[in-house]
Design an enzyme around this catalytic site. Sequence first.
Site, PDB file in Angstrom:
ATOM      1  N   SER A   6      -1.631  14.175   3.169  1.00 51.80           N
ATOM      2  CA  SER A   6      -1.389  13.229   2.373  1.00 51.80           C
ATOM      3  C   SER A   6      -2.030  11.511   2.940  1.00 51.80           C
ATOM      4  CB  SER A   6      -0.544  13.029   1.109  1.00 51.80           C
ATOM      5  OG  SER A   6       0.679  13.158   1.515  1.00 51.80           O
ATOM      6  N   GLU A   8      -1.128   6.915   2.485  1.00 54.61           N
ATOM      7  CA  GLU A   8      -0.905   6.347   1.526  1.00 54.61           C
ATOM      8  C   GLU A   8      -1.209   5.218   2.239  1.00 54.61           C
ATOM      9  OE1 GLU A   8       3.715   6.186   0.995  1.00 54.61           O
ATOM     10  OE2 GLU A   8       4.122   4.078   1.428  1.00 54.61           O
ATOM     11  N   ASP A  99      12.894  -2.462  -3.864  1.00 54.00           N
ATOM     12  CA  ASP A  99      13.275  -3.417  -3.358  1.00 54.00           C
ATOM     13  C   ASP A  99      12.644  -4.877  -4.032  1.00 54.00           C
ATOM     14  OD1 ASP A  99      15.450  -2.133  -1.771  1.00 54.00           O
ATOM     15  OD2 ASP A  99      13.906  -1.893  -0.753  1.00 54.00           O
ATOM     16  N   HIS A 139      19.278   6.252   3.940  1.00 52.86           N
ATOM     17  CA  HIS A 139      18.828   4.717   3.790  1.00 52.86           C
ATOM     18  C   HIS A 139      20.133   3.347   4.271  1.00 52.86           C
ATOM     19  CE1 HIS A 139      18.552   1.494   0.511  1.00 52.86           C
ATOM     20  NE2 HIS A 139      17.525   2.072   0.258  1.00 52.86           N
ATOM     21  N   LYS A 155      19.165  13.245  -7.317  1.00 51.94           N
ATOM     22  CA  LYS A 155      17.618  12.391  -7.557  1.00 51.94           C
ATOM     23  C   LYS A 155      16.825  13.460  -7.605  1.00 51.94           C
ATOM     24  CE  LYS A 155      15.162  10.512  -4.484  1.00 51.94           C
ATOM     25  NZ  LYS A 155      15.527   9.254  -2.967  1.00 51.94           N
ATOM     26  N   PHE A 206       9.095  -3.138  10.665  1.00 56.46           N
ATOM     27  CA  PHE A 206       9.402  -2.321   9.398  1.00 56.46           C
ATOM     28  C   PHE A 206      10.049  -1.897   9.909  1.00 56.46           C
ATOM     29  CE2 PHE A 206       4.038  -2.122   8.637  1.00 56.46           C
ATOM     30  CZ  PHE A 206       4.446  -3.151   7.931  1.00 56.46           C
ATOM     31  N   HIS A 256       2.643  13.422   5.559  1.00 51.00           N
ATOM     32  CA  HIS A 256       2.544  12.365   4.808  1.00 51.00           C
ATOM     33  C   HIS A 256       2.187  11.092   5.739  1.00 51.00           C
ATOM     34  CE1 HIS A 256       1.966   9.954   1.373  1.00 51.00           C
ATOM     35  NE2 HIS A 256       2.666   8.881   1.583  1.00 51.00           N
TER      36      HIS A 256
HETATM   37  P1  FAD Z   1      17.282   5.546  -4.273  1.00 41.46           P
HETATM   38  O1  FAD Z   1      17.130   6.288  -4.210  1.00 41.46           O
HETATM   39  O2  FAD Z   1      17.670   5.038  -6.047  1.00 41.46           O
HETATM   40  O3  FAD Z   1      18.267   5.244  -3.289  1.00 41.46           O
HETATM   41  C1  FAD Z   1      18.310   3.639  -3.518  1.00 41.46           C
HETATM   42  C2  FAD Z   1      20.026   3.259  -2.300  1.00 41.46           C
HETATM   43  O4  FAD Z   1      20.893   3.791  -3.654  1.00 41.46           O
HETATM   44  C3  FAD Z   1      20.745   4.444  -1.237  1.00 41.46           C
HETATM   45  O5  FAD Z   1      21.181   4.195  -0.653  1.00 41.46           O
HETATM   46  C4  FAD Z   1      20.950   5.891  -2.150  1.00 41.46           C
HETATM   47  O6  FAD Z   1      22.283   6.046  -1.162  1.00 41.46           O
HETATM   48  C5  FAD Z   1      21.962   4.956  -2.869  1.00 41.46           C
HETATM   49  N1  FAD Z   1      22.227   5.879  -4.115  1.00 41.46           N
HETATM   50  C6  FAD Z   1      21.139   6.383  -5.384  1.00 41.46           C
HETATM   51  N2  FAD Z   1      22.174   6.862  -6.507  1.00 41.46           N
HETATM   52  C7  FAD Z   1      23.488   6.142  -6.052  1.00 41.46           C
HETATM   53  C8  FAD Z   1      24.303   6.797  -6.977  1.00 41.46           C
HETATM   54  N3  FAD Z   1      24.622   7.446  -8.204  1.00 41.46           N
HETATM   55  N4  FAD Z   1      25.447   5.906  -6.646  1.00 41.46           N
HETATM   56  C9  FAD Z   1      25.517   4.881  -5.736  1.00 41.46           C
HETATM   57  N5  FAD Z   1      24.709   4.843  -4.537  1.00 41.46           N
HETATM   58  C10 FAD Z   1      23.490   5.137  -5.184  1.00 41.46           C
HETATM   59  N6  FAD Z   1       9.040   0.471  -1.606  1.00 41.46           N
HETATM   60  C11 FAD Z   1       8.460  -0.106  -2.772  1.00 41.46           C
HETATM   61  O7  FAD Z   1       8.452  -1.156  -2.874  1.00 41.46           O
HETATM   62  N7  FAD Z   1       7.451   0.204  -3.444  1.00 41.46           N
HETATM   63  C12 FAD Z   1       6.408   1.252  -2.421  1.00 41.46           C
HETATM   64  O8  FAD Z   1       5.852   1.731  -3.008  1.00 41.46           O
HETATM   65  C13 FAD Z   1       7.045   2.170  -1.865  1.00 41.46           C
HETATM   66  N8  FAD Z   1       6.879   3.445  -1.611  1.00 41.46           N
HETATM   67  C14 FAD Z   1       8.183   4.275  -0.847  1.00 41.46           C
HETATM   68  C15 FAD Z   1       7.230   5.714  -0.157  1.00 41.46           C
HETATM   69  C16 FAD Z   1       7.920   6.074   0.376  1.00 41.46           C
HETATM   70  C17 FAD Z   1       8.057   7.774   0.914  1.00 41.46           C
HETATM   71  C18 FAD Z   1       9.334   5.880   1.077  1.00 41.46           C
HETATM   72  C19 FAD Z   1      10.142   6.749   2.072  1.00 41.46           C
HETATM   73  C20 FAD Z   1      10.060   4.610   0.609  1.00 41.46           C
HETATM   74  C21 FAD Z   1       9.329   3.961  -0.248  1.00 41.46           C
HETATM   75  N9  FAD Z   1       9.618   2.412  -1.320  1.00 41.46           N
HETATM   76  C22 FAD Z   1       9.117   1.979  -1.073  1.00 41.46           C
HETATM   77  C23 FAD Z   1      10.795   1.952  -0.385  1.00 41.46           C
HETATM   78  C24 FAD Z   1      12.291   2.223  -1.408  1.00 41.46           C
HETATM   79  O9  FAD Z   1      11.792   1.502  -2.172  1.00 41.46           O
HETATM   80  C25 FAD Z   1      13.002   1.541  -0.591  1.00 41.46           C
HETATM   81  O10 FAD Z   1      13.299   2.445   0.523  1.00 41.46           O
HETATM   82  C26 FAD Z   1      14.211   1.220  -1.691  1.00 41.46           C
HETATM   83  O11 FAD Z   1      15.327   0.901  -0.954  1.00 41.46           O
HETATM   84  C27 FAD Z   1      14.862   3.109  -1.687  1.00 41.46           C
HETATM   85  O12 FAD Z   1      14.122   2.936  -2.890  1.00 41.46           O
HETATM   86  P2  FAD Z   1      14.429   5.060  -3.572  1.00 41.46           P
HETATM   87  O13 FAD Z   1      14.044   4.987  -4.553  1.00 41.46           O
HETATM   88  O14 FAD Z   1      14.556   5.456  -2.184  1.00 41.46           O
HETATM   89  O15 FAD Z   1      16.280   4.492  -3.565  1.00 41.46           O
END
Ligand code: FAD
Length: 276
Positions: A6, A8, A99, A139, A155, A206, A256
């Site tokens: 895939s 991106e 973020d 992370h 998640k 990055f 990916h």
């Molecule tokens: P989460 O899964 O919510 O995790 C974020 C943090 O919170 C982690 O440190 C985790 O350990 C912690 N956490 C999670 N749940 C809990 C809980 N219940 N209690 C306490 N702590 C918790 N960013 C963009 O802005 N746009 C994009 O299109 C984008 N695409 C991406 C695609 C991929 C494949 C990847 C790997 C990253 C991408 N990102 C993107 C970056 C991403 O948004 C950041 O890494 C962001 O900081 C975390 O998003 P997440 O969905 O992983 O967060």
Amino acid sequence: MTVAVSFEFFPPKTPEGAAKLRLTRQDLYGFKPEFCSVTFGAGGSTQEGTFGTVGEILAEEVDAASHFSCVGASKTTVREQLAALRAMGVRRLVALRGDLPSGYGMGGEFHYASDLVAFIRAETGDAFHIEVAAYPEIHPQAKSAAADLQAFAAKVKAGANSAITQYFFNADAYFRFVDDARRLGVDEPVVPGIMPITSSTQLMRFSDACGAEIPRWIRLRLQGFGDDTDSIKSFGLDVITALCDQLCTAGVPGLHFYTMNQSAATAEILRRLQPV
Ligand code: FAD
């Protein structure tokens, strides 16, 4: 070697960028991607560009995934955006927290990606195939490695179908992450995210931001090439092809590619992996 791939992309900011991305996609479609995904600026800042690019990919008869971040968003906005994506025929999402730029409070009605995944499932049932992000090298904001892994498992269990990892250069971090996730009952595929190396400064920038570790030997070799872009690209192709080869040999469910809207490096890596 045959492996599901895939690609991106990020939404282009100008008509020239959009035209160039169309050519990039055509170059890469020959590798028959399972889907192409388009990133989404946190706070919905790129919504128009993201949805527009996703629509173009679908019109090109390739499956498309819209990234979807929830940081700062309200349930009402997310509901409306999901309805808009469904109306476009989108069936895949990469569900993320995202973020916000520094200086913004988190706000919003979603705290973590798991909240978004649960909301999407509650609102839309099985309408979407949901991917989530995984971090084999942890992370950057995680309280601990164990807490990050628990959060990842939660998640996925909130309703994700599969995961895509942050890029990494150390395959052992990925293998260990997947083993640990399996022990927590995560059976869903975890697809490695692959970042082709084409520029030294961009990669350093990055990697600092997203917490991906550049091994010392790679960093020093890149620094040693200075402005010699041909040597950087050639070295990058060797390193990333070897990484993909190692991952494919171990039986990963797919690759990916973070294409950065460029086709050359990704296409060359795939040609080397899948000689015709
Ligand atoms: P989460 O899964 O919510 O995790 C974020 C943090 O919170 C982690 O440190 C985790 O350990 C912690 N956490 C999670 N749940 C809990 C809980 N219940 N209690 C306490 N702590 C918790 N960013 C963009 O802005 N746009 C994009 O299109 C984008 N695409 C991406 C695609 C991929 C494949 C990847 C790997 C990253 C991408 N990102 C993107 C970056 C991403 O948004 C950041 O890494 C962001 O900081 C975390 O998003 P997440 O969905 O992983 O967060």
